[in-house]
Design a protein around this motif. Structure first.
Motif, PDB file in Angstrom:
ATOM      1  N   SER A 199       0.848  -1.192   0.000  1.00 14.05           N
ATOM      2  CA  SER A 199       0.000   0.000   0.000  1.00 14.05           C
ATOM      3  C   SER A 199       0.883   1.242   0.000  1.00 14.05           C
ATOM      4  O   SER A 199       2.107   1.140   0.111  1.00 14.05           O
ATOM      5  CB  SER A 199      -0.944   0.006   1.208  1.00 14.05           C
ATOM      6  OG  SER A 199      -0.211  -0.025   2.425  1.00 14.05           O
ATOM      7  N   LEU A 200       0.278   2.394  -0.146  1.00 13.60           N
ATOM      8  CA  LEU A 200       1.029   3.635  -0.336  1.00 13.60           C
ATOM      9  C   LEU A 200       0.703   4.651   0.740  1.00 13.60           C
ATOM     10  O   LEU A 200      -0.414   4.695   1.258  1.00 13.60           O
ATOM     11  CB  LEU A 200       0.714   4.244  -1.706  1.00 13.60           C
ATOM     12  CG  LEU A 200       0.853   3.334  -2.929  1.00 13.60           C
ATOM     13  CD1 LEU A 200       0.404   4.085  -4.187  1.00 13.60           C
ATOM     14  CD2 LEU A 200       2.283   2.851  -3.091  1.00 13.60           C
ATOM     15  N   ARG A 201       1.673   5.480   1.061  1.00 15.09           N
ATOM     16  CA  ARG A 201       1.465   6.654   1.889  1.00 15.09           C
ATOM     17  C   ARG A 201       1.860   7.867   1.050  1.00 15.09           C
ATOM     18  O   ARG A 201       2.885   7.834   0.360  1.00 15.09           O
ATOM     19  CB  ARG A 201       2.307   6.587   3.170  1.00 15.09           C
ATOM     20  CG  ARG A 201       1.976   5.390   4.051  1.00 15.09           C
ATOM     21  CD  ARG A 201       0.582   5.468   4.637  1.00 15.09           C
ATOM     22  NE  ARG A 201       0.310   4.310   5.502  1.00 15.09           N
ATOM     23  CZ  ARG A 201      -0.265   3.177   5.103  1.00 15.09           C
ATOM     24  NH1 ARG A 201      -0.616   3.041   3.815  1.00 15.09           N
ATOM     25  NH2 ARG A 201      -0.478   2.189   5.939  1.00 15.09           N
ATOM     26  N   PHE A 202       1.053   8.912   1.132  1.00 12.90           N
ATOM     27  CA  PHE A 202       1.218  10.033   0.218  1.00 12.90           C
ATOM     28  C   PHE A 202       1.804  11.273   0.903  1.00 12.90           C
ATOM     29  O   PHE A 202       1.729  11.422   2.122  1.00 12.90           O
ATOM     30  CB  PHE A 202      -0.123  10.374  -0.425  1.00 12.90           C
ATOM     31  CG  PHE A 202      -0.610   9.309  -1.363  1.00 12.90           C
ATOM     32  CD1 PHE A 202      -0.256   9.320  -2.696  1.00 12.90           C
ATOM     33  CD2 PHE A 202      -1.394   8.255  -0.895  1.00 12.90           C
ATOM     34  CE1 PHE A 202      -0.677   8.325  -3.558  1.00 12.90           C
ATOM     35  CE2 PHE A 202      -1.822   7.253  -1.745  1.00 12.90           C
ATOM     36  CZ  PHE A 202      -1.462   7.291  -3.081  1.00 12.90           C
ATOM     37  N   HIS A 203       2.354  12.135   0.070  1.00 13.90           N
ATOM     38  CA  HIS A 203       2.906  13.391   0.570  1.00 13.90           C
ATOM     39  C   HIS A 203       1.800  14.190   1.266  1.00 13.90           C
ATOM     40  O   HIS A 203       0.657  14.227   0.786  1.00 13.90           O
ATOM     41  CB  HIS A 203       3.492  14.202  -0.592  1.00 13.90           C
ATOM     42  CG  HIS A 203       4.348  15.333  -0.153  1.00 13.90           C
ATOM     43  ND1 HIS A 203       3.838  16.586   0.120  1.00 13.90           N
ATOM     44  CD2 HIS A 203       5.686  15.416   0.080  1.00 13.90           C
ATOM     45  CE1 HIS A 203       4.823  17.389   0.494  1.00 13.90           C
ATOM     46  NE2 HIS A 203       5.946  16.704   0.476  1.00 13.90           N
ATOM     47  N   PRO A 204       2.095  14.822   2.401  1.00 14.26           N
ATOM     48  CA  PRO A 204       1.058  15.539   3.161  1.00 14.26           C
ATOM     49  C   PRO A 204       0.364  16.655   2.385  1.00 14.26           C
ATOM     50  O   PRO A 204      -0.734  17.073   2.766  1.00 14.26           O
ATOM     51  CB  PRO A 204       1.838  16.117   4.353  1.00 14.26           C
ATOM     52  CG  PRO A 204       3.016  15.225   4.511  1.00 14.26           C
ATOM     53  CD  PRO A 204       3.392  14.801   3.120  1.00 14.26           C
ATOM     54  N   SER A 205       0.977  17.133   1.318  1.00 11.47           N
ATOM     55  CA  SER A 205       0.358  18.227   0.564  1.00 11.47           C
ATOM     56  C   SER A 205      -0.751  17.755  -0.365  1.00 11.47           C
ATOM     57  O   SER A 205      -1.527  18.584  -0.871  1.00 11.47           O
ATOM     58  CB  SER A 205       1.423  18.962  -0.266  1.00 11.47           C
ATOM     59  OG  SER A 205       1.934  18.126  -1.297  1.00 11.47           O
ATOM     60  N   LEU A 206      -0.867  16.456  -0.606  1.00  7.38           N
ATOM     61  CA  LEU A 206      -1.833  15.944  -1.578  1.00  7.38           C
ATOM     62  C   LEU A 206      -3.266  16.241  -1.139  1.00  7.38           C
ATOM     63  O   LEU A 206      -3.657  15.965  -0.010  1.00  7.38           O
ATOM     64  CB  LEU A 206      -1.648  14.444  -1.779  1.00  7.38           C
ATOM     65  CG  LEU A 206      -2.617  13.773  -2.763  1.00  7.38           C
ATOM     66  CD1 LEU A 206      -2.423  14.312  -4.171  1.00  7.38           C
ATOM     67  CD2 LEU A 206      -2.453  12.258  -2.722  1.00  7.38           C
ATOM     68  N   GLN A 207      -4.062  16.803  -2.055  1.00  9.44           N
ATOM     69  CA  GLN A 207      -5.464  17.116  -1.816  1.00  9.44           C
ATOM     70  C   GLN A 207      -6.287  16.569  -2.975  1.00  9.44           C
ATOM     71  O   GLN A 207      -5.811  16.509  -4.109  1.00  9.44           O
ATOM     72  CB  GLN A 207      -5.688  18.632  -1.706  1.00  9.44           C
ATOM     73  CG  GLN A 207      -4.795  19.352  -0.729  1.00  9.44           C
ATOM     74  CD  GLN A 207      -5.105  19.016   0.708  1.00  9.44           C
ATOM     75  OE1 GLN A 207      -6.269  18.837   1.068  1.00  9.44           O
ATOM     76  NE2 GLN A 207      -4.073  18.940   1.547  1.00  9.44           N
TER      77      GLN A 207
END
Length: 265
Positions: A154-162
């Motif tokens: 699974s993936l974790r995304f950059h905090p800026s992603l909206q």
């Protein structure tokens, strides 16, 4: 409570709801005339300056919305929003957080749903810009992963992603005004999907997504693994094409820097 604290609270209450006669009486008793300027006039100067500063915040955070509305309607919006949502946060960045909801529910502005969509898009641009920094994974991180581990990845995304979705041409109108061209008339024919993020050069970016890409991205955001998301893509692609579509899309996300890390569940 100290007298100074009481005075500060009375003054702030007056600024937040200057139309209330009771608030005026409370603070008027604590303010004196000075150099020919009455206490009422002094208080009004402060109140006007305070509201002007909040309006300037709206103009800064929602510049394109202001252009779309024009001066007269934006002034109307600023006055009514200030009355409905007095500032309650210590940072001006949060002052307009309720603006999209206000535009959707106000008796006048709700007649034009594109306005709330433009406001929401601009709020998300700000959120993307303000997102915390973190490391960004590379496509080689996936390439070097043992094939048998891929299904549980699974993936974790950059905090800026909206993520943004709407039925109007709000983003297209925003882009037109940003380019100093006239936007098309509002239309609401189909659902549109967008991803927004801040890149490694600290510039905010966004791109349109089709429905399958939106479902793929939101599913990974929710924590689904590679196997689950490949299965979800069978709603749009056959069994051979679905994994390839997922892999190609992941490669694009890695290149854009929106993936923070891989997680094996």
């Amino acid at each position: 409570m100290s007298q100074l604290r009481q005075t500060q609270q009375a003054f702030m209450q007056y600024l937040l709801s200057a139309k209330s006669d009771n608030n005026l009486v409370d603070i008027r008793e604590r303010v004196s005339d000075q150099k020919g300027i009455s206490a009422d006039h002094r208080l009004q100067i402060y109140a006007n300056a305070y509201r002007i500063r909040l309006k300037e915040t709206m103009e800064t955070d929602h510049q394109i919305l202001g252009q779309y509305l024009g001066d007269e309607l934006f002034d109307k919006l600023a006055i009514e929003y200030l009355d409905a949502h007095p500032s309650s946060a210590t940072s001006l960045r949060q002052f307009c957080d309720n603006l999209p909801a206000f535009l959707r529910t106000d008796d006048f502005f709700c007649q034009y749903p594109i306005l709330a969509d433009i406001a929401q898009f601009e709020r998300l641009l700000l959120a993307a810009f303000d997102g915390a920094e973190s490391t960004r994974a590379d496509f080689t991180d996936l390439q070097t992963l043992a094939p048998e581990l891929w299904p549980d990845c699974s993936l974790r995304f950059h905090p800026s992603l909206q993520m943004f979705s709407c039925k109007s041409n709000a983003v297209e109108s925003w882009q037109a005004l940003k380019a100093e061209t006239a936007p098309d008339a509002p239309y609401y024919q189909q659902q549109r999907y967008w991803a927004l993020w801040r890149n490694s050069e600290r510039l905010t970016q966004f791109e349109s997504l089709n429905q399958s890409q939106y479902v793929l991205l939101t599913g990974f955001i929710e924590g689904n693994d590679f196997a689950h998301q490949c299965e979800a893509m069978l709603n749009w692609y056959d069994e051979q094409a679905a994994p390839m579509m997922v892999l190609q899309t992941l490669q694009s996300w890695f290149s854009k820097g929106i993936i923070r890390e891989l997680v094996i569940t």
